[in-house]
Scaffold this active site. Structure first.
Site, short mmCIF file in Angstrom:
data_model
loop_
_atom_site.label_atom_id
_atom_site.label_comp_id
_atom_site.label_asym_id
_atom_site.label_seq_id
_atom_site.Cartn_x
_atom_site.Cartn_y
_atom_site.Cartn_z
N ASN A 77 18.18 -48.25 -22.90
CA ASN A 77 17.41 -47.80 -24.05
C ASN A 77 18.39 -47.08 -24.96
OD1 ASN A 77 15.86 -46.48 -25.95
ND2 ASN A 77 14.42 -45.61 -24.50
N ARG A 136 18.10 -45.35 -27.46
CA ARG A 136 17.66 -44.05 -27.96
C ARG A 136 17.78 -42.95 -26.90
NH1 ARG A 136 12.17 -44.24 -30.87
NH2 ARG A 136 12.93 -42.20 -31.46
N CYS A 137 18.11 -43.33 -25.67
CA CYS A 137 18.20 -42.37 -24.56
C CYS A 137 19.65 -41.94 -24.37
CB CYS A 137 17.66 -43.04 -23.29
SG CYS A 137 17.96 -42.10 -21.78
N SER A 138 19.89 -40.63 -24.37
CA SER A 138 21.27 -40.13 -24.24
C SER A 138 21.88 -40.50 -22.88
CB SER A 138 21.32 -38.62 -24.45
OG SER A 138 20.59 -37.94 -23.45
N ARG A 156 22.88 -44.14 -23.04
CA ARG A 156 24.11 -44.31 -23.84
C ARG A 156 25.33 -43.81 -23.07
NH1 ARG A 156 20.77 -41.99 -27.78
NH2 ARG A 156 22.02 -40.08 -27.73
#
Length: 115
Positions: free
Chosen positions: A8, A10-12, A15
């Site tokens: 995802n 948008r997920c730190s 990433r």
């Protein structure tokens, strides 16, 4: 070695896990599971690789969890899996898969165990 990450962007943590793999010279197949959710069969395989029950892979803080009464202990594993497929936001992330093994990247370094 084929490596896949259920990601995802948008997920730190997701990433960070992807960046960690890339730092190790690994170019994983990236599956953005929110737009391409796994099939029931694939999610079942992933659960087996993780040695987890369906409820253990569920993000219980999401509104979809509460809105669909997914905390009900009477729900079957099939119902929980269906809920994760219908609402992929409920699937814990990121998940890295390689050589028949899987790990959740929380913390990101935990995925190194299977590489």
């Amino acid at each position: 070695m084929a490596v896949e990450i259920f990601h995802n962007p948008r997920c730190s943590k997701s990433r960070q896990t992807l960046a960690l793999l890339q730092e190790k010279g690994i170019d994983p197949d990236v599956t953005e599971y929110l737009t391409s959710p796994p099939t029931k069969e694939r999610l079942t395989e992933i659960l087996e690789m993780l040695h987890m029950q369906p409820r253990e892979l569920m993000r219980k803080g999401e509104s979809e969890y509460k809105d669909n009464n997914l905390g009900d202990p009477a729900l079957s594993d099939d119902a929980v899996i269906k809920a994760m497929i219908d609402h992929p936001k409920l699937i814990e992330r990121p998940i890295v898969i390689t050589n028949g093994k899987a790990r959740i990247g929380r913390p990101p370094e935990s995925v190194l165990e299977i590489l």
